[in-house]
Every structure is written in C-alpha cells, then in structure tokens.
Design a protein around this motif. Sequence first.
Motif, PDB file in Angstrom:
ATOM      1  N   ALA A 244      -8.603  38.990  -3.133  1.00  0.00           N
ATOM      2  CA  ALA A 244      -7.331  38.966  -2.411  1.00  0.00           C
ATOM      3  C   ALA A 244      -7.411  37.852  -1.367  1.00  0.00           C
ATOM      4  O   ALA A 244      -7.845  38.064  -0.234  1.00  0.00           O
ATOM      5  N   VAL A 245      -6.974  36.653  -1.766  1.00  0.00           N
ATOM      6  CA  VAL A 245      -7.172  35.463  -0.937  1.00  0.00           C
ATOM      7  C   VAL A 245      -6.480  35.593   0.410  1.00  0.00           C
ATOM      8  O   VAL A 245      -7.048  35.237   1.455  1.00  0.00           O
ATOM      9  N   ARG A 246      -5.264  36.132   0.420  1.00  0.00           N
ATOM     10  CA  ARG A 246      -4.498  36.225   1.669  1.00  0.00           C
ATOM     11  C   ARG A 246      -4.572  37.593   2.320  1.00  0.00           C
ATOM     12  O   ARG A 246      -3.820  37.899   3.244  1.00  0.00           O
ATOM     13  N   GLY A 247      -5.468  38.444   1.849  1.00  0.00           N
ATOM     14  CA  GLY A 247      -5.515  39.790   2.383  1.00  0.00           C
ATOM     15  C   GLY A 247      -4.479  40.684   1.725  1.00  0.00           C
ATOM     16  O   GLY A 247      -3.870  40.321   0.715  1.00  0.00           O
ATOM     17  N   LEU A 248      -4.262  41.868   2.315  1.00  0.00           N
ATOM     18  CA  LEU A 248      -3.390  42.869   1.696  1.00  0.00           C
ATOM     19  C   LEU A 248      -2.294  43.335   2.650  1.00  0.00           C
ATOM     20  O   LEU A 248      -2.121  44.521   2.916  1.00  0.00           O
ATOM     21  N   ASP A 249      -1.540  42.382   3.140  1.00  0.00           N
ATOM     22  CA  ASP A 249      -0.375  42.662   3.967  1.00  0.00           C
ATOM     23  C   ASP A 249       0.857  42.595   3.062  1.00  0.00           C
ATOM     24  O   ASP A 249       1.139  41.555   2.471  1.00  0.00           O
ATOM     25  N   PRO A 250       1.634  43.691   2.930  1.00  0.00           N
ATOM     26  CA  PRO A 250       2.804  43.668   2.027  1.00  0.00           C
ATOM     27  C   PRO A 250       3.811  42.577   2.345  1.00  0.00           C
ATOM     28  O   PRO A 250       4.542  42.146   1.452  1.00  0.00           O
ATOM     29  N   ALA A 251       3.854  42.119   3.591  1.00  0.00           N
ATOM     30  CA  ALA A 251       4.797  41.065   3.951  1.00  0.00           C
ATOM     31  C   ALA A 251       4.309  39.688   3.523  1.00  0.00           C
ATOM     32  O   ALA A 251       5.068  38.725   3.556  1.00  0.00           O
ATOM     33  N   GLN A 252       3.043  39.595   3.119  1.00  0.00           N
ATOM     34  CA  GLN A 252       2.476  38.307   2.730  1.00  0.00           C
ATOM     35  C   GLN A 252       2.065  38.302   1.262  1.00  0.00           C
ATOM     36  O   GLN A 252       1.150  37.579   0.879  1.00  0.00           O
ATOM     37  N   LEU A 253       2.741  39.107   0.448  1.00  0.00           N
ATOM     38  CA  LEU A 253       2.396  39.187  -0.961  1.00  0.00           C
ATOM     39  C   LEU A 253       2.549  37.830  -1.623  1.00  0.00           C
ATOM     40  O   LEU A 253       3.544  37.141  -1.442  1.00  0.00           O
ATOM     41  N   PHE A 254       1.558  37.463  -2.395  1.00  0.00           N
ATOM     42  CA  PHE A 254       1.625  36.183  -3.081  1.00  0.00           C
ATOM     43  C   PHE A 254       1.108  36.307  -4.505  1.00  0.00           C
ATOM     44  O   PHE A 254       1.830  36.127  -5.462  1.00  0.00           O
ATOM     45  N   ASN A 255      -0.166  36.676  -4.656  1.00  0.00           N
ATOM     46  CA  ASN A 255      -0.746  36.786  -5.998  1.00  0.00           C
ATOM     47  C   ASN A 255      -0.531  38.193  -6.532  1.00  0.00           C
ATOM     48  O   ASN A 255      -1.466  38.954  -6.720  1.00  0.00           O
ATOM     49  N   LEU A 256       0.749  38.526  -6.743  1.00  0.00           N
ATOM     50  CA  LEU A 256       1.094  39.885  -7.161  1.00  0.00           C
ATOM     51  C   LEU A 256       0.987  39.990  -8.678  1.00  0.00           C
ATOM     52  O   LEU A 256       1.942  40.263  -9.389  1.00  0.00           O
ATOM     53  N   THR A 257      -0.233  39.758  -9.184  1.00  0.00           N
ATOM     54  CA  THR A 257      -0.521  39.863 -10.606  1.00  0.00           C
ATOM     55  C   THR A 257      -1.507  40.992 -10.816  1.00  0.00           C
ATOM     56  O   THR A 257      -2.230  41.385  -9.895  1.00  0.00           O
ATOM     57  N   PRO A 258      -1.589  41.542 -12.034  1.00  0.00           N
ATOM     58  CA  PRO A 258      -2.538  42.630 -12.290  1.00  0.00           C
ATOM     59  C   PRO A 258      -3.987  42.247 -12.003  1.00  0.00           C
ATOM     60  O   PRO A 258      -4.762  43.047 -11.483  1.00  0.00           O
TER      61      PRO A 258
END
Length: 517
Positions: A46-60
């Motif tokens: 999780a390159v950017r962490g797990l903040d729902p407001a910063q979702l980016f790599n939303l792949t399986p």
Amino acid sequence: MTHRLTAAASALIVFAAACSTGAQPQEARLAPGKGGAATVVLGVEAVRGLDPAQLFNLTPSGDANRLSAIFGLLFWSDASTGEVNPGLGESLTASGDGKEWTMKLRPGLTFSDGTPLDAEAVRFNYERIADPKTRSPLATLVKGATFEVSDERTLVVKLREGNRAFDRVIATSLAFVGSPAAIEKDPAAFAQQPVGAGPFMLKEWVRDDHMTLTRNPSYYRQGAPLLDTLTFKVIADPAQRVNAVASGQAQAAVTGSDLSFIQRAKGSGLQVAQAPAGGGPMLIFNTARAPFDDPKARKAVVLALDTKEMAQVVDPGSTAPDSLYGASSPFHPSASAVPAQDVAGAQRLLDELAATGKPLRFTVSMPASGFFRRTAEYLQSRLSRLRNIQVEIEVLDNAALDRKVFTNRDFALSAQIVPVADPEPNLYKLLHSDGQTNYMGYHDPEVDAALDRGRDSADEAERREAYATVERLVMADLPVLPYRSQVAYTVHSSKLTGLTLQGDGSLLYDRLGLGGS
C-alpha cells in the motif's frame, strides 16, 4: 421513477456465492466454525497508506482487499454484473431525477475505536474527500455535491447533476469510511494506523512484507468474521504467489494481471474464485501532449497491432476483447468495435507523419509485472517492423509508476486495467473529461455528453444507445485500446471457504472461513 436498493430486496444476492468455482449457497459456506488464521498473498504494498480519502491503487492485488477487511463496505457491487448490494449501509434511494440520494445505515454501527459510524461520520468522510485541502483523488466523484444529515442513520447526498447510477459510484469508490475521531486526532498518521468498522483491525504492519489483522469484536454482523486472524503477505512475483498457496504457506492469492495462472493453479490442485467482466487491460495514450495528441499517431499504433495475437503472446490462453463491454453485457455490440489490424494503413499514417517532420518516437512506460513487461516487449517487437517509428521501453516499480504516469501524467503510452462490469462508474471515470482515472488527458464533448446521458437515464434503451455512441467515438479516436478480456479471480486452497468477489475482484472478508477439504 425512483431507484431503490434495500437489504430485503438484495438478500438473495448477498447470500449467494455465484463467483466461485463449485459455488454453493452462502449460508452453507458459512458452516465452518469460528477460529483460525488465514494468509492472503497480494502483489504490491500500500504505497500511499490506507486512508479512504487518498484511495489510488484500488485494485484487488493492491489496496482494495486491505481496505475491505479493515473498513468494511457501506455498499458493494457484484464483480460480474456491477449490481449493488447492502453492507454497512442498509439502503440507497434515488429521487426521480437522480440528483438526490438518501443513504440509510444499519442501526448501532461502531468503528473499532468505539465511536459511532453514523450519518455524521459518513458526512465527515465525504466532505473531507470534497475538501480541496485534502487533495483526494476521489474529489471529482463528489464535486459540487452537498451532504445533509437527516437523522442518526440517514444521510442525504445532493448532486450537482443527476446520476441514476450513483449507487455504483458509492459501491466502487466511496464505500470506505474511517473513524472521524481517529482522523482528527492525527490525519497524517491515520493512513498508517487506519481505524474502520470492518471485520478486522490492524495489529501489525511490516512494510513490503506483511500486514496482520485481528477480528473486530464490535463488527455489526453477528457471528462474523469467522477468522481470528488475517494476514496479507506481499510477494511481487505472481508464480510465487500461487506457489505459496500450493505449498500451504497461504490460503489465497491475488495473482494480478495474468489469466494464465488460472490453469496453473488448477493444475496444482487449487480452486479459483472468478468473475468474468467487460473491459480489462487497456493501452492508454497521453492525448495531452506529443506525439499522441495527434490522432494519426494513435491510429498508426493501433492499426499495426493484432490484438488477438497480442492477447495470446502477453497472456497465453486468454482472449482479446472485441468491445469495451463484456460478451454477456447488454451493451455489447453485434459486431466487433475494435479496429482490425491494417499494417499497410499503419505504414501510410507513419509515412504521412514523417513527411510533416513528425516521425513517431515514444517510450512505453509499464509496471514491472511479467504481464505488462510482455505487453511492452510485444509493442516494441511488432512496431519495430515498420518504418518511421522508434519505440523505447521503461519498466517502473509501483511507486515510480504511480508518480510518473498516474500523478504527473509524464508518459506517452502506458496501460491500466479497467474492469467494466457496467459502464458506470469505471468507463465514466476513464473517458469523461472530468474522469478520475482519465490519465490520458482525453477530452471530447460528444463522449462527455454520451456518458452523461448514460448515467442520467433510467431507460435501458437510452442507455444502450448512449454507450454505443461512446464506443463508436472512442474506437474512432483511440485514446485507449483494450487488448485482453478481463476476468477477476483469486486462487485459493479448498480449506478456505466463503469467497465472494466484489468491486473489481476483491473479497468480502466477513465471509471467509476455514473448514473445507
């Protein structure tokens, strides 16, 4: 006309497991008792962490599975059909014009820190996404929207423009909400120490190795989750991910792009939960700068390619799509929409470009996985057979790709996987001028208008006409080119039960259990 999604109306879907090979009713698959630990192997950190407001790599293979386990989902969509189902949320109701959506939450929800997950908490999360200071990649999805709390469980979302498919937007991109108390306490730290209302809570996170979660005792669904412990393990190589399951080191693996691993997994005695959908891996051209701001350059590349051969070379055993929409989609055309190979035509266009002082030279920027590396090598190999074209390759790790292609848009030709179970919301996000994943800088007022009609219409005939227009225009202008049919899948041991694929292919973690053969 109103659009309603209620828990009662969706009960048969929620408790059906139509996604896994040898599927059986969900209630039967919840039969194994509580307890035990399972490991799921993913491809990237999780390159950017797990903040729902910063979702980016939303792949399986990226963040979607981690987020599903920690935050749960307000609503979730079937990976094959795009149909929306209730989760932490109980119902979504749209006004007749699609401009106002009423969300009702289940009663008594709490985050794992003990604070309430109520309508005010959802409003906080959505307004945080909309706030320009947050710089959220999701901000365009709620641009111009307002959020009103009617009561403890009810949030009214008022959109600037009508969208009768906004429930799909919520289910695919706005389904995760974090604890406002934890976010306000330390917004910067929240991405590394997320607090949600999902079936599991974060216990330990060792970067680039593993993330260990423990069951959330306050999870809303009685008797769930079944597992005591869930671990996400990071293994970059997809073959090693399959081997980890075959050897018993893990119980499931998301193998990423390569469909060839489906047969490899079955040959190793493993099972596969899968959900065919439309869309898939697509070449994306940067239309905002040279050389691919010129439609001739894009068309020359596409006409030089045999997508059927390309699919076989980059992913043996797979098939090439003939449309943006899957074969079973109501939007699939009667004849192929993808341009046929025309090498002579491609050469004529390349010669015309060279005659005007613009011989085609560009770099293909791809992630390091074998599938995308083979894609880049195929392009270089086939295009080098023509005159007046020069192709270079750069292979980037995920952090560098994120920065170069998806953040800075500093690329000429790249690729991304875009599942299209339903045109909403992924196709809109990809092709609309204001689309969240329109990394190509593509802008066509006619395409925008057709996409707007498709999402605003409640009439299926009108939607079919709108999305036929989208495909006709896009396949003529070629900002993207789909080159392999999409199937979302997870390889798993027969001991792991209850696999249900949602969104673009991630799992519902409150249903996983141990107890199979």
